[in-house]
Design a protein around this motif. Structure first.
Motif, PDB file in Angstrom:
ATOM      1  N   LEU A   1       0.861  -1.152  -0.070  1.00  0.00           N
ATOM      2  CA  LEU A   1       0.129   0.111   0.022  1.00  0.00           C
ATOM      3  C   LEU A   1       0.959   1.124   0.151  1.00  0.00           C
ATOM      4  CD1 LEU A   1      -2.768  -0.790   2.511  1.00  0.00           C
ATOM      5  CD2 LEU A   1      -2.799  -1.097   0.128  1.00  0.00           C
ATOM      6  N   SER A   2       0.357   2.312  -0.416  1.00  0.00           N
ATOM      7  CA  SER A   2       1.007   3.400  -0.496  1.00  0.00           C
ATOM      8  C   SER A   2       1.637   4.016   1.049  1.00  0.00           C
ATOM      9  CB  SER A   2       0.139   4.562  -1.198  1.00  0.00           C
ATOM     10  OG  SER A   2      -0.957   4.915  -0.236  1.00  0.00           O
ATOM     11  N   SER A   3       0.501   3.883   1.709  1.00  0.00           N
ATOM     12  CA  SER A   3       0.897   4.085   3.332  1.00  0.00           C
ATOM     13  C   SER A   3       2.039   3.455   3.792  1.00  0.00           C
ATOM     14  CB  SER A   3      -0.320   3.973   4.199  1.00  0.00           C
ATOM     15  OG  SER A   3      -0.722   2.556   4.059  1.00  0.00           O
ATOM     16  N   GLU A   4       2.279   2.072   3.259  1.00  0.00           N
ATOM     17  CA  GLU A   4       3.432   1.157   3.718  1.00  0.00           C
ATOM     18  C   GLU A   4       4.602   1.745   2.962  1.00  0.00           C
ATOM     19  OE1 GLU A   4       1.930  -2.611   2.496  1.00  0.00           O
ATOM     20  OE2 GLU A   4       0.823  -2.746   4.201  1.00  0.00           O
ATOM     21  N   LEU A   5       4.547   2.120   1.777  1.00  0.00           N
ATOM     22  CA  LEU A   5       5.850   2.689   1.283  1.00  0.00           C
ATOM     23  C   LEU A   5       6.315   3.892   1.756  1.00  0.00           C
ATOM     24  CD1 LEU A   5       8.054   2.633  -1.094  1.00  0.00           C
ATOM     25  CD2 LEU A   5       6.202   3.860  -2.592  1.00  0.00           C
TER      26      LEU A   5
ATOM     27  N   ALA B   1       6.087   5.203  -7.468  1.00  0.00           N
ATOM     28  CA  ALA B   1       6.708   4.077  -7.025  1.00  0.00           C
ATOM     29  C   ALA B   1       5.599   2.884  -6.471  1.00  0.00           C
ATOM     30  CB  ALA B   1       7.485   4.529  -5.918  1.00  0.00           C
ATOM     31  N   THR B   2       4.441   3.181  -5.896  1.00  0.00           N
ATOM     32  CA  THR B   2       3.477   2.566  -5.548  1.00  0.00           C
ATOM     33  C   THR B   2       2.754   1.765  -6.784  1.00  0.00           C
ATOM     34  OG1 THR B   2       2.890   4.138  -3.613  1.00  0.00           O
ATOM     35  CG2 THR B   2       1.205   2.666  -4.221  1.00  0.00           C
ATOM     36  N   ALA B   3       2.466   2.561  -7.974  1.00  0.00           N
ATOM     37  CA  ALA B   3       2.098   1.838  -9.117  1.00  0.00           C
ATOM     38  C   ALA B   3       3.032   0.775  -9.635  1.00  0.00           C
ATOM     39  CB  ALA B   3       1.927   2.710 -10.148  1.00  0.00           C
ATOM     40  N   ILE B   4       4.449   0.922  -9.689  1.00  0.00           N
ATOM     41  CA  ILE B   4       5.222  -0.195  -9.795  1.00  0.00           C
ATOM     42  C   ILE B   4       5.000  -1.303  -8.755  1.00  0.00           C
ATOM     43  CG2 ILE B   4       7.856  -0.533  -9.780  1.00  0.00           C
ATOM     44  CD1 ILE B   4       8.153   2.148 -10.666  1.00  0.00           C
ATOM     45  N   LEU B   5       5.077  -1.044  -7.506  1.00  0.00           N
ATOM     46  CA  LEU B   5       5.113  -2.020  -6.627  1.00  0.00           C
ATOM     47  C   LEU B   5       3.650  -2.809  -6.623  1.00  0.00           C
ATOM     48  CD1 LEU B   5       6.707   0.074  -3.501  1.00  0.00           C
ATOM     49  CD2 LEU B   5       7.625  -2.030  -4.778  1.00  0.00           C
ATOM     50  N   GLN B   6       2.435  -2.238  -7.065  1.00  0.00           N
ATOM     51  CA  GLN B   6       1.189  -2.834  -6.897  1.00  0.00           C
ATOM     52  C   GLN B   6       1.033  -3.534  -8.495  1.00  0.00           C
ATOM     53  OE1 GLN B   6      -1.575   0.210  -5.745  1.00  0.00           O
ATOM     54  NE2 GLN B   6      -0.885   0.378  -3.444  1.00  0.00           N
TER      55      GLN B   6
ATOM     56  N   SER C   1      -9.034   8.775   2.135  1.00  0.00           N
ATOM     57  CA  SER C   1      -7.814   8.162   1.940  1.00  0.00           C
ATOM     58  C   SER C   1      -6.633   8.821   2.330  1.00  0.00           C
ATOM     59  CB  SER C   1      -7.449   8.111   0.102  1.00  0.00           C
ATOM     60  OG  SER C   1      -7.666   9.070  -0.472  1.00  0.00           O
ATOM     61  N   LEU C   2      -6.658  10.133   2.650  1.00  0.00           N
ATOM     62  CA  LEU C   2      -5.394  10.818   3.308  1.00  0.00           C
ATOM     63  C   LEU C   2      -5.526  11.693   4.336  1.00  0.00           C
ATOM     64  CD1 LEU C   2      -3.880  11.967  -0.514  1.00  0.00           C
ATOM     65  CD2 LEU C   2      -2.946  10.362   1.205  1.00  0.00           C
ATOM     66  N   GLY C   3      -6.741  11.844   5.086  1.00  0.00           N
ATOM     67  CA  GLY C   3      -7.022  12.195   6.157  1.00  0.00           C
ATOM     68  C   GLY C   3      -6.243  12.170   7.106  1.00  0.00           C
ATOM     69  N   THR C   4      -5.900  10.983   7.535  1.00  0.00           N
ATOM     70  CA  THR C   4      -5.048  10.510   8.367  1.00  0.00           C
ATOM     71  C   THR C   4      -3.835  11.065   8.361  1.00  0.00           C
ATOM     72  OG1 THR C   4      -4.500   8.295   7.577  1.00  0.00           O
ATOM     73  CG2 THR C   4      -6.502   8.650   9.234  1.00  0.00           C
ATOM     74  N   VAL C   5      -2.977  11.052   7.198  1.00  0.00           N
ATOM     75  CA  VAL C   5      -1.760  11.493   7.104  1.00  0.00           C
ATOM     76  C   VAL C   5      -1.710  12.948   6.963  1.00  0.00           C
ATOM     77  CG1 VAL C   5       0.179  11.200   5.405  1.00  0.00           C
ATOM     78  CG2 VAL C   5      -1.502   9.480   5.354  1.00  0.00           C
ATOM     79  N   TYR C   6      -2.692  13.473   6.450  1.00  0.00           N
ATOM     80  CA  TYR C   6      -2.656  15.021   6.455  1.00  0.00           C
ATOM     81  C   TYR C   6      -3.921  15.637   6.901  1.00  0.00           C
ATOM     82  CZ  TYR C   6       0.954  14.039   3.080  1.00  0.00           C
ATOM     83  OH  TYR C   6       2.179  13.653   2.228  1.00  0.00           O
ATOM     84  N   PRO C   7      -4.098  15.481   8.169  1.00  0.00           N
ATOM     85  CA  PRO C   7      -5.108  16.178   9.050  1.00  0.00           C
ATOM     86  C   PRO C   7      -5.660  17.415   8.489  1.00  0.00           C
ATOM     87  CG  PRO C   7      -3.394  15.837  10.563  1.00  0.00           C
ATOM     88  CD  PRO C   7      -2.730  15.328   9.248  1.00  0.00           C
ATOM     89  N   GLU C   8      -4.723  18.291   7.987  1.00  0.00           N
ATOM     90  CA  GLU C   8      -5.348  19.456   7.488  1.00  0.00           C
ATOM     91  C   GLU C   8      -6.467  19.318   6.566  1.00  0.00           C
ATOM     92  OE1 GLU C   8      -1.415  19.081   5.138  1.00  0.00           O
ATOM     93  OE2 GLU C   8      -2.386  18.431   7.023  1.00  0.00           O
ATOM     94  N   ILE C   9      -6.484  18.409   5.745  1.00  0.00           N
ATOM     95  CA  ILE C   9      -7.628  18.361   4.654  1.00  0.00           C
ATOM     96  C   ILE C   9      -8.937  18.035   5.344  1.00  0.00           C
ATOM     97  CG2 ILE C   9      -5.876  17.835   2.872  1.00  0.00           C
ATOM     98  CD1 ILE C   9      -6.969  14.826   3.171  1.00  0.00           C
ATOM     99  N   GLU C  10      -9.058  17.359   6.637  1.00  0.00           N
ATOM    100  CA  GLU C  10     -10.159  17.145   7.310  1.00  0.00           C
ATOM    101  C   GLU C  10     -10.634  18.326   7.743  1.00  0.00           C
ATOM    102  OE1 GLU C  10     -13.333  15.623   8.438  1.00  0.00           O
ATOM    103  OE2 GLU C  10     -11.976  14.187   8.276  1.00  0.00           O
ATOM    104  N   GLY C  11      -9.837  19.175   8.239  1.00  0.00           N
ATOM    105  CA  GLY C  11     -10.318  20.366   8.661  1.00  0.00           C
ATOM    106  C   GLY C  11     -10.764  21.359   7.664  1.00  0.00           C
TER     107      GLY C  11
END
Length: 864
Positions: free
Chosen positions: A2-6, A230-235, A329-339
């Motif tokens: 997963l992208s988060s794992e990479l 890089a994620t596209a290659i790995l997946q 998909s990205l709110g936990t990595v970048y909480p500012e988008i949740e706000g």
């Protein structure tokens, strides 16, 4: 993977190898030379440039990035994005080429397990060191190790000089079946076979203005690997849009489409997916749709997404709903988008509603132009027509180019630029009558030796000081004086300059200081009124600031800080300062916001600001480093303005406001007295303006309002509301009487015109002059025609200094073109007009020729 794992694995890999893990910097950098943060190195720019010493030798980040150079490619290719994440590792005078290459190879082949034979590597054509490391240490065979020129493998400098150097790129080979054809140029080709996933930049030289290079004392490493690629290659998926991080929004867009998407449709789908994602991250970092800079880019990608949405047949108004899957998909990595979720949905909805109207009108016009070009076989759309689309329909040039390209047509850019320049010339304000003194007051073009040294300002501590006269100059009848030091604040930062008096202690002489400005080279210019006596260079003078006026300015300036904080509190963190003006009478504050403030929002902003006033917070002013100001949460961090300064001035009002500011302020917030907002208006797309008063100006405002209320009571009675209602009733009654009278007069005029009608072949022709307004004349023509069908009615008249022509023909009347008749008569009157065969109206300013026009009209209709 997963992208988060990479993301986690990459940062962990480099942290284990001595790299300091740092958070992503914002998409909008504190650097006026850059529109967006487009690479991981941006936040380390001062370290690379040698302006500051890095507190660590190695660093690693996952940086939010935004690039505008690839906007047209988004959706068309497998890998292009506007917003993307860049994994990077950096070294500041630490490891160099061998270390960077070995780290990259180890991570890709051992940590991620990608077969080494799937990579091709490019190096700069003259970089023998990097070539040897790849060939001898890593073992890349010659057929997969390619030398390329500066256009492919050289980074920098930014501008005409600065740090730069060769780079080396790692490309993943997706296979021969993805090549563009037998003439594919391999890694130098733009097709989808080779995907660049990691760029290693070796900063080793300093480019000089003359084109030469000097070796850098400290060599640095800057690398970047696109997380999505890089994620596209790995997946093992064919495009970036097929990876896990895009799945929620891709599914949402496909579910919203009224039909299954074809291969061709996916380009539009990917455009929506990328641009909504990019828009959300821009809004989260404070960007608002607008017509300049970052705001223009945000508006542009939203408009591209709206057009793609329309091409897929997605229901209008759906675009805001695609924000939620991005947050998912990205709110936990970048909480500012949740706000920023709710704000982004509102902004996107407003932009979609506005632009859909523009899109329909502009596309219809463009389709007509393209159809005409297709008939003629011309493959170039004239730039003048492209400008018409922009100027008349608000249709962006970039969108005209993209739509035209779909038909194999290019746009004549020189013609567009010529039309744009001509429009700017027409709209440019005349500056011929601006006097030399006006320009000199703001920015003297004459520089004396005593202009060049910044005047020492002592006005923070005292409002009276003695100083030596360094120079006196008269410009266009006005005299300014420069002193060795001054308590007078020179106009800057939105704050008006001080006024007061200067008294000569050396010889008789005194004058009022009417304004205070700053010379471009730093000297404070004291502009004097009528001088009694004399003031010469070398004289000793006493300078006294107008205390009451300064205190009013201070109240207003501190109030702008409180209002800024209150606006961000009530409207959201996107409400950022866009300009200000502080005088002794009022304050003006411009801020970014997308809609008119409601009365309730204005009240809440006033409440927040006045709560801070009544709390009587201490106003603390500290000289701190830029880094410390940033750590304390100060706003107004314009790095280019403050770069190089040992300290900056931080103004803090309790725990309510922290801003960098060089202006003058009250000592406690209670001195402001009261803050009252007197107006709120829009001044540009995405920018609002409030005006407010404080202290004794609020008292003056209240007295003015009470005087007005007293006048209303004297005119309308003790209850002005009830008196106004009675007045409205009386006016309504009078208007009804007047309307009835006008109706009777119109009936009489209709009868009069009908009595003079000429009938021929069953058709009645009515021609006459009636001096009424255009609307009244049109209504009269309607009534006459209604009572005399089939008929032709031609009426002329004069109203408010302008001649009016109206012509109407019944549907079954043949041989009459009302539009042609009106155009002929309007020309006589010096104007124009038009319409259809059945009805037209026009006119002109030459009222004296109304009778001539009427006679011409009779002739034109004589044969009916």
């Amino acid at each position: 993977m997963l992208s988060s794992e990479l993301r986690r694995q990459y940062l962990g890999f480099f942290r284990e190898r001595g790299h300091t893990l740092l958070p992503s910097s914002p998409l909008v950098p504190n650097d006026p030379t850059l529109l967006f943060t487009s690479a991981g190195m941006v936040q380390f720019k001062d370290y690379f440039w040698g302006r500051a010493k890095a507190p660590f030798a190695r660093a690693t980040t996952c940086q939010k990035c935004f690039r505008t150079t690839d906007i047209e490619e988004v959706g068309r290719t497998a890998y292009h994005h506007t917003f993307f994440e860049m994994l990077g590792n950096f070294a500041f005078g630490d490891y160099f080429k061998q270390g960077a290459i070995e780290f990259a190879w180890e991570f890709l082949t051992r940590e991620l397990g990608i077969p080494g034979e799937r990579f091709a590597v490019t190096v700069y054509e003259d970089d023998e060191e990097a070539y040897a490391i790849w060939r001898d240490t890593i073992g890349i065979p010659a057929e997969r190790l390619v030398r390329l020129g500066k256009e492919n493998n050289w980074w920098g400098p930014v501008g005409s000089s600065g740090p730069c150097g060769p780079d080396s790129e790692l490309h993943y080979d997706t296979g021969k079946d993805h090549a563009c054809g037998p003439n594919c140029r391999g890694v130098a080709c733009d097709c989808d076979r080779f995907a660049e996933i990691w760029n290693l930049v070796f900063m080793q030289v300093d480019a000089q203005e003359d084109g030469s290079f000097r070796p850098l004392a400290r060599k640095n490493i800057d690398t970047g690997m696109g997380l999505e690629r890089a994620t596209a290659i790995l997946q093992g998926v064919p495009t970036n849009f097929d990876i896990d991080v895009f799945a929620p929004i891709v599914e949402a867009v496909e579910a919203a489409a009224p039909h299954s998407l074809s291969t061709a449709d996916r380009a539009f789908r990917n455009t929506i997916v990328d641009h909504v994602r990019g828009a959300l991250f821009l809004v989260a970092d404070g960007v608002m749709p607008g017509n300049e800079k970052q705001g223009y880019v945000l508006r542009r990608i939203l408009r591209r997404a709206i057009r793609a949405e329309e091409k897929l047949g997605i229901r209008p108004g759906s675009l805001p709903s695609f924000v939620d899957p991005v947050v998912e998909s990205l709110g936990t990595v970048y909480p500012e988008i949740e706000g920023a979720r709710d704000l982004a949905r509102k902004l996107i909805a407003r932009e979609e509603e506005t632009f859909r109207r523009t899109l329909r009108d502009g596309e219809r016009r463009l389709e007509k132009i393209l159809a005409e070009l297709a008939k003629s076989g011309d493959k170039t759309l004239p730039g003048e027509l492209a400008f018409e689309l922009t100027d008349t329909y608000g249709f962006p040039l970039e969108m005209t180019q993209e739509i035209a390209a779909e038909s194999g047509v290019s746009v004549g850019i020189p013609g567009f630029e010529k039309a744009l320049a001509e429009q700017r010339e027409r709209s440019k304000e005349s500056v011929a009558n601006i006097s030399a003194s006006a320009s000199l007051r703001a920015d003297p073009t004459v520089t004396r030796s005593w202009h060049k040294k910044p005047t020492r300002f002592v006005g923070y501590e005292t409002l009276v000081a003695e100083a030596e006269v360094l120079g006196v100059e008269e410009v266009d009848g006005r005299r300014h004086v420069v002193f060795s030091e001054t308590p007078f604040y020179a106009q800057s930062g939105g704050q008006i300059g001080d006024t007061g008096r200067v008294e000569n202690l050396t010889r008789p002489g005194s004058a009022a200081v009417q304004s205070t400005t700053r010379h471009v080279d730093g000297a404070t210019l004291h502009w004097l009124g009528s001088l009694e006596g004399d003031i010469r260079a070398g004289d000793r003078c006493r300078l006294t600031v107008d205390v009451e006026r300064r205190r009013r300015v201070e109240r207003n300036h501190t109030a702008t800080h409180l209002l800024h904080a209150a606006l961000r509190n009530v409207l959201g963190q996107h409400a950022q300062q866009a300009g200000s003006e502080v005088t002794d009478h009022e304050l003006r504050f411009d801020f970014s916001h997308f809609e008119k403030m409601s009365p309730d929002e204005i009240r809440r902003v006033e409440d927040v600001a006045n709560a801070a006033v009544l709390a009587d917070h201490p106003v603390k002013i500290d000289e701190v480093t830029l880094e410390e100001a940033r750590d304390r949460g100060a706003i107004g961090l314009f790095e280019d303005e403050y770069r190089g300064r040992a300290t900056v001035r931080l103004v803090q009002v309790g725990d309510v406001s922290r801003e960098l500011c060089g202006g003058t302020h009250v000592r406690r917030s209670g001195e402001i007295g009261l803050v009252r907002i007197v107006s709120e208006e829009g001044i540009a797309s995405g920018v609002r303006r409030i005006r407010a008063v404080t202290g004794d100006s609020v008292l003056a405002l209240l007295r003015d309002q009470e005087a007005f209320a007293a006048r209303m009571r004297s005119e309308l009675g003790d209850d002005p509301g009830a008196g106004l209602a009675r007045l409205h009733e009386k006016m309504a009654s009078l208007e009804a009487t007047l309307e009835a009278q006008r109706g009777a007069e119109t009936d009489a005029k209709v009868d009069e015109l009908l009595a003079a009608a000429v009938e021929k072949g069953g058709v009645r022709t009515i021609v006459g002059r009636v001096d009424l307004s255009a609307e009244q004349l049109k209504e009269l023509a309607d009534r006459v025609e209604d009572r005399s069908r089939p008929a032709v009615v031609l009426l002329v008249g004069g109203a408010e200094g302008r001649g009016v022509v109206v012509c109407k023909a019944s549907k079954d009347v043949k041989g009459v073109d009302a539009g042609a008749v009106v155009r002929t008569l309007s020309k006589i009157l010096g104007g124009g007009g038009g319409g259809g065969r059945g009805f037209a109206q026009g006119g002109g300013p030459d009222v004296g020729k109304l009778d001539q026009a009427l006679a011409e009209g009779r002739k034109a209709l004589a044969g009916v």
